[in-house]
Design a protein around this motif. Structure first.
Motif, PDB file in Angstrom:
ATOM      1  N   GLY A  58       1.009  -1.290   0.114  1.00 38.75           N
ATOM      2  CA  GLY A  58       0.055  -0.099   0.078  1.00 38.75           C
ATOM      3  C   GLY A  58       0.842   1.352   0.154  1.00 38.75           C
ATOM      4  O   GLY A  58       2.143   1.043   0.535  1.00 38.75           O
ATOM      5  N   ASP A  59       0.256   2.239  -0.295  1.00 40.63           N
ATOM      6  CA  ASP A  59       0.922   3.689  -0.222  1.00 40.63           C
ATOM      7  C   ASP A  59       1.520   3.951   1.100  1.00 40.63           C
ATOM      8  O   ASP A  59       0.630   3.981   1.950  1.00 40.63           O
ATOM      9  N   GLU A  60       2.656   4.338   1.353  1.00 40.13           N
ATOM     10  CA  GLU A  60       3.235   4.687   2.594  1.00 40.13           C
ATOM     11  C   GLU A  60       1.995   5.676   3.482  1.00 40.13           C
ATOM     12  O   GLU A  60       2.152   5.428   4.699  1.00 40.13           O
ATOM     13  N   ASP A  61       1.489   6.312   2.655  1.00 36.76           N
ATOM     14  CA  ASP A  61       0.719   7.510   3.492  1.00 36.76           C
ATOM     15  C   ASP A  61      -0.589   6.895   4.006  1.00 36.76           C
ATOM     16  O   ASP A  61      -1.171   7.268   4.771  1.00 36.76           O
ATOM     17  N   GLU A  62      -0.986   5.864   3.228  1.00 35.16           N
ATOM     18  CA  GLU A  62      -2.194   4.961   3.680  1.00 35.16           C
ATOM     19  C   GLU A  62      -1.702   4.265   4.789  1.00 35.16           C
ATOM     20  O   GLU A  62      -2.453   3.778   5.829  1.00 35.16           O
ATOM     21  N   VAL A  63      -0.775   3.396   4.645  1.00 32.97           N
ATOM     22  CA  VAL A  63      -0.302   2.233   5.412  1.00 32.97           C
ATOM     23  C   VAL A  63       0.099   2.870   7.027  1.00 32.97           C
ATOM     24  O   VAL A  63      -0.229   2.477   7.939  1.00 32.97           O
ATOM     25  N   ASP A  64       0.526   4.095   7.121  1.00 34.33           N
ATOM     26  CA  ASP A  64       0.940   4.879   8.388  1.00 34.33           C
ATOM     27  C   ASP A  64      -0.365   5.438   9.154  1.00 34.33           C
ATOM     28  O   ASP A  64      -0.253   5.514  10.263  1.00 34.33           O
ATOM     29  N   ASP A  65      -1.483   5.135   8.383  1.00 32.21           N
ATOM     30  CA  ASP A  65      -2.798   5.621   9.100  1.00 32.21           C
ATOM     31  C   ASP A  65      -3.297   4.558  10.046  1.00 32.21           C
ATOM     32  O   ASP A  65      -3.930   4.598  10.847  1.00 32.21           O
ATOM     33  N   VAL A  66      -2.732   3.136   9.678  1.00 36.25           N
ATOM     34  CA  VAL A  66      -3.374   2.024  10.380  1.00 36.25           C
ATOM     35  C   VAL A  66      -2.282   1.346  11.698  1.00 36.25           C
ATOM     36  O   VAL A  66      -0.933   1.393  11.286  1.00 36.25           O
ATOM     37  N   THR A  67      -2.826   1.076  12.563  1.00 31.76           N
ATOM     38  CA  THR A  67      -1.817   0.560  13.718  1.00 31.76           C
ATOM     39  C   THR A  67      -2.526  -0.829  14.253  1.00 31.76           C
ATOM     40  O   THR A  67      -3.814  -0.827  14.205  1.00 31.76           O
ATOM     41  N   LEU A  68      -1.828  -1.711  14.027  1.00 31.18           N
ATOM     42  CA  LEU A  68      -2.226  -3.193  14.571  1.00 31.18           C
ATOM     43  C   LEU A  68      -1.751  -3.034  16.053  1.00 31.18           C
ATOM     44  O   LEU A  68      -0.555  -2.998  16.476  1.00 31.18           O
ATOM     45  N   GLU A  69      -2.787  -3.218  17.134  1.00 33.60           N
ATOM     46  CA  GLU A  69      -2.455  -3.276  18.452  1.00 33.60           C
ATOM     47  C   GLU A  69      -2.458  -4.430  19.070  1.00 33.60           C
ATOM     48  O   GLU A  69      -1.594  -4.670  20.056  1.00 33.60           O
ATOM     49  N   ARG A  70      -3.344  -5.529  18.885  1.00 34.56           N
ATOM     50  CA  ARG A  70      -3.548  -6.816  19.667  1.00 34.56           C
ATOM     51  C   ARG A  70      -3.775  -7.669  18.458  1.00 34.56           C
ATOM     52  O   ARG A  70      -4.402  -7.543  17.506  1.00 34.56           O
ATOM     53  N   CYS A  71      -3.296  -8.993  19.041  1.00 35.56           N
ATOM     54  CA  CYS A  71      -3.727 -10.168  18.248  1.00 35.56           C
ATOM     55  C   CYS A  71      -3.834 -11.448  19.201  1.00 35.56           C
ATOM     56  O   CYS A  71      -2.771 -11.723  19.896  1.00 35.56           O
ATOM     57  N   GLU A  72      -5.015 -11.869  19.345  1.00 37.22           N
ATOM     58  CA  GLU A  72      -5.286 -12.955  20.376  1.00 37.22           C
ATOM     59  C   GLU A  72      -6.526 -13.807  20.175  1.00 37.22           C
ATOM     60  O   GLU A  72      -7.216 -13.327  19.412  1.00 37.22           O
ATOM     61  N   ASN A  73      -6.553 -15.101  20.634  1.00 40.94           N
ATOM     62  CA  ASN A  73      -7.324 -16.023  20.600  1.00 40.94           C
ATOM     63  C   ASN A  73      -8.567 -15.791  21.055  1.00 40.94           C
ATOM     64  O   ASN A  73      -8.724 -15.221  22.312  1.00 40.94           O
ATOM     65  N   GLU A  74      -9.799 -15.596  20.375  1.00 45.98           N
ATOM     66  CA  GLU A  74     -11.130 -15.465  21.059  1.00 45.98           C
ATOM     67  C   GLU A  74     -12.112 -16.427  20.389  1.00 45.98           C
ATOM     68  O   GLU A  74     -12.349 -16.617  19.079  1.00 45.98           O
ATOM     69  N   PHE A  75     -12.467 -17.457  21.137  1.00 44.92           N
ATOM     70  CA  PHE A  75     -13.578 -18.638  20.489  1.00 44.92           C
ATOM     71  C   PHE A  75     -12.509 -19.304  19.690  1.00 44.92           C
ATOM     72  O   PHE A  75     -13.146 -19.480  18.355  1.00 44.92           O
ATOM     73  N   ASP A  76     -11.487 -19.687  19.783  1.00 44.76           N
ATOM     74  CA  ASP A  76     -10.686 -20.672  18.665  1.00 44.76           C
ATOM     75  C   ASP A  76     -10.431 -19.964  17.584  1.00 44.76           C
ATOM     76  O   ASP A  76      -9.803 -20.651  16.601  1.00 44.76           O
ATOM     77  N   ALA A  78      -8.193 -16.326  15.777  1.00 44.38           N
ATOM     78  CA  ALA A  78      -7.226 -15.355  16.211  1.00 44.38           C
ATOM     79  C   ALA A  78      -8.007 -14.061  15.771  1.00 44.38           C
ATOM     80  O   ALA A  78      -8.638 -13.951  14.834  1.00 44.38           O
ATOM     81  N   VAL A  79      -8.154 -13.082  16.543  1.00 44.30           N
ATOM     82  CA  VAL A  79      -8.629 -11.804  16.117  1.00 44.30           C
ATOM     83  C   VAL A  79      -7.658 -10.485  16.569  1.00 44.30           C
ATOM     84  O   VAL A  79      -6.976 -10.489  17.691  1.00 44.30           O
ATOM     85  N   ALA A  80      -7.530 -10.003  15.285  1.00 48.05           N
ATOM     86  CA  ALA A  80      -6.667  -8.614  15.205  1.00 48.05           C
ATOM     87  C   ALA A  80      -7.488  -7.405  15.801  1.00 48.05           C
ATOM     88  O   ALA A  80      -8.492  -7.525  15.007  1.00 48.05           O
ATOM     89  N   THR A  81      -6.914  -6.583  16.184  1.00 54.91           N
ATOM     90  CA  THR A  81      -7.651  -5.224  16.559  1.00 54.91           C
ATOM     91  C   THR A  81      -6.551  -4.106  16.429  1.00 54.91           C
ATOM     92  O   THR A  81      -5.560  -4.406  16.732  1.00 54.91           O
ATOM     93  N   GLY A  82      -6.915  -3.077  16.169  1.00 59.62           N
ATOM     94  CA  GLY A  82      -6.150  -1.840  15.884  1.00 59.62           C
ATOM     95  C   GLY A  82      -6.527  -0.758  15.605  1.00 59.62           C
ATOM     96  O   GLY A  82      -8.322  -0.526  15.974  1.00 59.62           O
ATOM     97  N   SER A  83      -6.038   0.365  15.242  1.00 62.80           N
ATOM     98  CA  SER A  83      -7.012   1.833  15.059  1.00 62.80           C
ATOM     99  C   SER A  83      -6.601   2.278  13.772  1.00 62.80           C
ATOM    100  O   SER A  83      -5.602   2.022  12.916  1.00 62.80           O
ATOM    101  N   ILE A  84      -7.132   3.443  13.315  1.00 62.51           N
ATOM    102  CA  ILE A  84      -6.845   4.069  12.271  1.00 62.51           C
ATOM    103  C   ILE A  84      -7.024   5.766  12.583  1.00 62.51           C
ATOM    104  O   ILE A  84      -7.985   6.064  13.227  1.00 62.51           O
ATOM    105  N   ALA A  85      -5.893   6.480  12.214  1.00 62.08           N
ATOM    106  CA  ALA A  85      -5.882   7.792  12.106  1.00 62.08           C
ATOM    107  C   ALA A  85      -5.987   8.459  10.658  1.00 62.08           C
ATOM    108  O   ALA A  85      -4.871   8.297  10.217  1.00 62.08           O
ATOM    109  N   ASN A  86      -7.034   8.941  10.314  1.00 59.56           N
ATOM    110  CA  ASN A  86      -7.070   9.228   8.839  1.00 59.56           C
ATOM    111  C   ASN A  86      -6.576  10.478   8.652  1.00 59.56           C
ATOM    112  O   ASN A  86      -7.138  11.401   9.042  1.00 59.56           O
ATOM    113  N   ASP A  87      -5.202  10.545   8.045  1.00 65.21           N
ATOM    114  CA  ASP A  87      -4.732  12.225   7.807  1.00 65.21           C
ATOM    115  C   ASP A  87      -4.940  12.520   6.433  1.00 65.21           C
ATOM    116  O   ASP A  87      -4.240  13.545   6.074  1.00 65.21           O
ATOM    117  N   SER A  88      -5.695  11.793   5.960  1.00 64.59           N
ATOM    118  CA  SER A  88      -6.228  12.405   4.380  1.00 64.59           C
ATOM    119  C   SER A  88      -6.999  13.943   4.540  1.00 64.59           C
ATOM    120  O   SER A  88      -7.623  14.156   5.814  1.00 64.59           O
TER     121      SER A  88
END
Length: 150
Positions: A58-76, A78-88
């Motif tokens: 992806g474009d660096e400007d788009e990729v740097d908007d997304v942060t991967l915060e956690r990854c853990e098992n839920e009900f067998d 993996a569930v990843a969670t994170g945040s987005i900061a839209n700088d556009s």
């Protein structure tokens, strides 16, 4: 919008030739004190250190908007969670893809999510359930981020 859905379906189908893809959901909330920057990994409940240059597509400007915060098992699975900061300068939709890796770095699952209408300069959270469980010592890694004006 139909063209965007078609493009996403084509990407998912072509990716699934070598890997399983999972269903996607959009999160309404996520909380975490652990953060990982784009191109890095997040193990279950831990902060990840960068492991070389970002491998996220992806474009660096788009990729740097997304942060991967956690990854853990839920009900067998993996569930990843994170945040987005839209700088556009306009509201945007984000398409986020991840891989689930085992302790040896082998891809054992995938995750995909779409987050619609993130306001310009705004923030949002995301959640992406995967196609497999997170193995002991495994991790999630961002593989692709795309931002499209809403």
């Amino acid at each position: 919008m139909a063209a965007v859905v078609l493009v996403v379906v084509i990407v998912v189908v072509s990716t699934s030739a070598g890997e399983d893809d999972g269903d996607s959901t959009t999160a309404s909330s996520a909380t975490s004190e652990d953060t990982a920057t784009p191109g890095t990994t997040a193990s279950a409940g831990t902060t990840a250190a960068p492991s070389g240059p970002p491998a996220v597509q992806g474009d660096e400007d788009e990729v740097d908007d997304v942060t991967l915060e956690r990854c853990e098992n839920e009900f067998d699975i993996a569930v990843a969670t994170g945040s987005i900061a839209n700088d556009s300068s306009k509201a945007s939709t984000y398409f986020i893809e991840l891989n689930v890796l085992d302790a040896d770095g082998t891809v054992v699952g995938n995750a995909f999510t779409t987050v619609d209408d993130v306001p310009a300069g705004g923030r949002a959270t995301w959640e992406a359930p995967s196609t497999s469980a997170l193995p002991a010592g495994g991790q999630c890694v961002l593989t692709s981020v795309e931002r499209m004006g809403a």
